[in-house]
Write a protein that holds these residues in place. Sequence first.
Motif, PDB file in Angstrom:
ATOM      1  N   VAL A 737       0.859  -1.187   0.000  1.00  0.00           N
ATOM      2  CA  VAL A 737       0.000   0.000   0.000  1.00  0.00           C
ATOM      3  C   VAL A 737       0.891   1.231   0.000  1.00  0.00           C
ATOM      4  O   VAL A 737       1.772   1.370   0.860  1.00  0.00           O
ATOM      5  CB  VAL A 737      -0.934   0.014   1.226  1.00  0.00           C
ATOM      6  N   THR A 738       0.653   2.122  -0.963  1.00  0.00           N
ATOM      7  CA  THR A 738       1.409   3.382  -1.051  1.00  0.00           C
ATOM      8  C   THR A 738       0.452   4.547  -0.935  1.00  0.00           C
ATOM      9  O   THR A 738      -0.448   4.715  -1.775  1.00  0.00           O
ATOM     10  CB  THR A 738       2.181   3.473  -2.380  1.00  0.00           C
ATOM     11  N   ALA A 739       0.620   5.343   0.113  1.00  0.00           N
ATOM     12  CA  ALA A 739      -0.191   6.553   0.320  1.00  0.00           C
ATOM     13  C   ALA A 739       0.718   7.747   0.101  1.00  0.00           C
ATOM     14  O   ALA A 739       1.716   7.915   0.810  1.00  0.00           O
ATOM     15  CB  ALA A 739      -0.790   6.564   1.720  1.00  0.00           C
ATOM     16  N   LYS A 740       0.378   8.575  -0.874  1.00  0.00           N
ATOM     17  CA  LYS A 740       1.231   9.699  -1.251  1.00  0.00           C
ATOM     18  C   LYS A 740       0.907  10.921  -0.399  1.00  0.00           C
ATOM     19  O   LYS A 740      -0.208  11.440  -0.418  1.00  0.00           O
ATOM     20  CB  LYS A 740       1.060  10.027  -2.734  1.00  0.00           C
ATOM     21  N   VAL A 741       1.897  11.402   0.354  1.00  0.00           N
ATOM     22  CA  VAL A 741       1.712  12.559   1.223  1.00  0.00           C
ATOM     23  C   VAL A 741       1.507  13.819   0.386  1.00  0.00           C
ATOM     24  O   VAL A 741       1.977  13.899  -0.761  1.00  0.00           O
ATOM     25  CB  VAL A 741       2.934  12.719   2.156  1.00  0.00           C
ATOM     26  N   ILE A 742       0.795  14.795   0.943  1.00  0.00           N
ATOM     27  CA  ILE A 742       0.607  16.056   0.216  1.00  0.00           C
ATOM     28  C   ILE A 742       1.960  16.744   0.057  1.00  0.00           C
ATOM     29  O   ILE A 742       2.885  16.526   0.838  1.00  0.00           O
ATOM     30  CB  ILE A 742      -0.390  16.993   0.929  1.00  0.00           C
ATOM     31  N   ASP A 743       2.077  17.588  -0.962  1.00  0.00           N
ATOM     32  CA  ASP A 743       3.354  18.234  -1.255  1.00  0.00           C
ATOM     33  C   ASP A 743       3.768  19.208  -0.160  1.00  0.00           C
ATOM     34  O   ASP A 743       4.956  19.340   0.148  1.00  0.00           O
ATOM     35  CB  ASP A 743       3.273  18.973  -2.602  1.00  0.00           C
ATOM     36  N   ALA A 744       2.809  19.895   0.431  1.00  0.00           N
ATOM     37  CA  ALA A 744       3.107  20.867   1.490  1.00  0.00           C
ATOM     38  C   ALA A 744       1.801  21.278   2.148  1.00  0.00           C
ATOM     39  O   ALA A 744       0.712  21.070   1.601  1.00  0.00           O
ATOM     40  CB  ALA A 744       3.816  22.092   0.918  1.00  0.00           C
ATOM     41  N   CYS A 745       1.897  21.870   3.335  1.00  0.00           N
ATOM     42  CA  CYS A 745       0.702  22.415   3.987  1.00  0.00           C
ATOM     43  C   CYS A 745       0.078  23.463   3.070  1.00  0.00           C
ATOM     44  O   CYS A 745       0.785  24.237   2.417  1.00  0.00           O
ATOM     45  CB  CYS A 745       1.072  23.043   5.321  1.00  0.00           C
ATOM     46  N   PRO A 746      -1.251  23.510   3.001  1.00  0.00           N
ATOM     47  CA  PRO A 746      -1.914  24.348   1.998  1.00  0.00           C
ATOM     48  C   PRO A 746      -1.775  25.843   2.268  1.00  0.00           C
ATOM     49  O   PRO A 746      -1.428  26.273   3.371  1.00  0.00           O
ATOM     50  CB  PRO A 746      -3.376  23.907   2.094  1.00  0.00           C
ATOM     51  N   LYS A 747      -2.081  26.624   1.265  1.00  0.00           N
ATOM     52  CA  LYS A 747      -2.052  28.072   1.364  1.00  0.00           C
ATOM     53  C   LYS A 747      -3.033  28.536   2.445  1.00  0.00           C
ATOM     54  O   LYS A 747      -4.151  28.047   2.547  1.00  0.00           O
ATOM     55  CB  LYS A 747      -2.428  28.691   0.013  1.00  0.00           C
ATOM     56  N   GLY A 748      -2.588  29.477   3.261  1.00  0.00           N
ATOM     57  CA  GLY A 748      -3.418  29.982   4.345  1.00  0.00           C
ATOM     58  C   GLY A 748      -3.232  29.238   5.653  1.00  0.00           C
ATOM     59  O   GLY A 748      -3.646  29.713   6.709  1.00  0.00           O
ATOM     60  N   HIS A 749      -2.601  28.064   5.604  1.00  0.00           N
ATOM     61  CA  HIS A 749      -2.322  27.288   6.811  1.00  0.00           C
ATOM     62  C   HIS A 749      -1.137  27.916   7.541  1.00  0.00           C
ATOM     63  O   HIS A 749      -0.273  28.539   6.921  1.00  0.00           O
ATOM     64  CB  HIS A 749      -2.017  25.837   6.425  1.00  0.00           C
ATOM     65  N   SER A 750      -1.089  27.755   8.880  1.00  0.00           N
ATOM     66  CA  SER A 750       0.024  28.339   9.640  1.00  0.00           C
ATOM     67  C   SER A 750       1.365  27.748   9.227  1.00  0.00           C
ATOM     68  O   SER A 750       2.406  28.369   9.428  1.00  0.00           O
ATOM     69  CB  SER A 750      -0.194  28.128  11.144  1.00  0.00           C
ATOM     70  N   GLY A 751       1.343  26.545   8.641  1.00  0.00           N
ATOM     71  CA  GLY A 751       2.578  25.933   8.154  1.00  0.00           C
ATOM     72  C   GLY A 751       2.691  25.968   6.638  1.00  0.00           C
ATOM     73  O   GLY A 751       3.358  25.103   6.055  1.00  0.00           O
ATOM     74  N   GLU A 752       2.044  26.934   6.032  1.00  0.00           N
ATOM     75  CA  GLU A 752       2.017  27.017   4.566  1.00  0.00           C
ATOM     76  C   GLU A 752       3.410  26.804   3.964  1.00  0.00           C
ATOM     77  O   GLU A 752       4.383  27.453   4.352  1.00  0.00           O
ATOM     78  CB  GLU A 752       1.478  28.384   4.138  1.00  0.00           C
TER      79      GLU A 752
END
Length: 766
Positions: A737-752
């Motif tokens: 099973v391969t779950a692909k992580v998001i590229d980065a925290c989304p725009k507007g997020h404190s960790g953008e």
Amino acid sequence: MKRMSGVLLAAMLLLGKLQAQQVSIIPQPAKLEVLSGHFLINAAVSLQYNEPALLKPVADWFKAAIADVSGIRLSTQPNAARRIVLQLTTPVKPTDESYTLDVSANLITIKAKSYGGIFYGMQSVLQTLPAIRTNALLQVPCMRVQDAPRFGWRGMHLDVSRHFFGPEVIKQYIDLMATYKMNTFHWHLVDDQGWRIEIKKYPKLTSVGAWRVDQNDKVWGSRPQAKAGETPTYGGYYTQAQLKEIVAYARQRNVTIVPEIEMPGHVASAIAAYPELSCTQQPQLPLTGGDYTNMSSNYCAGNDSVFTFLQDVLTETMAIFPSTYIHIGGDEVDKGPWKKCARCQQRMQQQGLKNEEELQSYFIQRIEKFVVSKGRKMIGWDEILEGGLAPEATVMSWRGEAGGIEAAKMNHDVVMTPGSPCYFDHYQAGPEGEPRAIGGMNTLQKVYSYEPIPAELPADKARYVLGAQANLWTEYITTAEHVEYMVLPRMLALAEVVWSPKETRDWQGFNQRLQPHFRAFEQKGLHYSKGNFTVNIKPVSANGQVQVQLSTEAMNGAIYYSTDGSEPNVTSQRYTSPFTLQQSAVVKAVTVIQGEVMGVKAASQSFVLHKAVGSAVQYVHPVSRYYQADGLNSLTDGIRGMHAVGKFWHGFSGKDLVATVDLGSSKTIQQVTLGCLQRYNDWIFLPQSVMVEYSIDGQSFTTLGTVSNTVSSNEKASIIKDFTVKAAAVKARYVRVTAKVIDACPKGHSGEGKVGWLFADEIIVE
């Protein structure tokens, strides 16, 4: 002479142990022998001591403590028939907090090599007396105590930036620490949401930075930012006179205050007062909560005036606090602004720094040189390791123990304060029925079971572990009563961890000694958690079978459970030993004490029996050491992850989950499901997609199918989503099973723009 029988000897040993337990001293002394008889404290008793220049403050404190619980005023008559004698032995060693305590019918003698040792001997005496003034006789059991702390740093932290607590609350906090022989108060005076220490050279730090718009009716992370024209009414600060008074108050109780002046990040409060300290130099209003959108929270590392400012601040701070250590924070620095700042980039070029991590190290090392020049030592959170550790720095390890281990291996002193189990802003019970907390679960037993010296640390480096500390962050804590509730009784558990010999620690004995302290809390009007009554439901999976283990921390608690989803009560099945599930089930369980169901809601856990239960799992990228759940095979233990982050989820930071399950033999499969979690405020996001492959030999894999995520990364509600791949039946021994992580925290997020987390549990094969 006749030999003592084995039965009689055992009985005498048991009696001695029971007598020691009846003297409910916390933390447990290294050696305690209870004798027959008692010492009666009344007006005829005289308090005497040598070295009056050193011991008068502690003698005055003890007199006041006795008067407080009895109204009795101890005399100082030298020839009194019954005396309490404090004896400071020579040579005096201020850092040696050991003591001996001898109590006979007519004499109490406390001997020590330091003020602190004398103070702790008196605390042991006081713990045998009533907690509040009554008409009861003050009787101290006759006993002999030889005692010494295991660690020199026995700490409690309090964040007064997120919520301000007045001087009287701080004194009460210090009193609680002193009662249980904790000696270091880490005072978090500066952070984004409030500057709490008066700095005379920079008055706007408190006139502006100490106040914000009151939005206490809203959840911390969802508070809108302040708008122009809104009046900042919530906050406060301590004057230098108040701080000096509190320092003296703490010193009398053998508590050293270590002030924290946060830098180079978490300083939005300072920037609101003096915008020129930031990279953008743009005006901003004080932060109201956790929304950092378009807010500056870092000092500009390329601006020399920033270092002049900080040296001025530290100079005034050190004039107030005589502690050896000055805490400079150093955690969670958002280096994005430095990357865009021409002055920061010029600084990097001038200093030959390769990246912003090294720029942070430059910043910290420059501050350390100043601190050391004033005869003090610098301590900071484990992020100060990034880019290179300052030469003489002490590291406070909070992101697990890895930072502390790394620093100790480099021969640097460390204080262990990992989030699990040392963050007391996490839940200690429930969470149903408990006051809202930031998350996590650090129960009393979990705290008591903590070992500050990591097993991974080489034995010759253990000496660099100064001790341990509990931290209380206050995003969700606004009252003194809530502060009390979150530290009591967990502080007592940690006190025993850092004081008592490791080999004498005993959970059941501690629990028994804790009961009189609960009564004392009630008599004093202190708020505390009465216990974690939530049953712990733990799976044990192997060979395709799932056993269920149930346990409760509650003293003398019985467990009753059901497996059909019904609400259990005293007529349900009583738990006596682990049981095997024959089919998928919902197990619910409650703690029962003296016939009463405790807690607000039954513990509940879904078990799913499927073809991968108990199967071994191998990963391409290792599971984060902070989110191991119940071990490497948690993805196939038959338990579904729930909304509690730290319980059954495997976490991956910025890495794809690539997990291969060995089913043990070839089986027919046609559906594979992976459960995933999204918690926006915790930087946890659903994967972009999940792909399932299968194989007979473990070498050549064929794709069974792929499913994409349809939920927005900006969805702020806590979400559990199943990613299910279904196809025609195939034969397989291995499932990948391969779950692909998001590229980065989304725009507007404190960790953008920063890496996010992927949380997964369970891999269900059908």
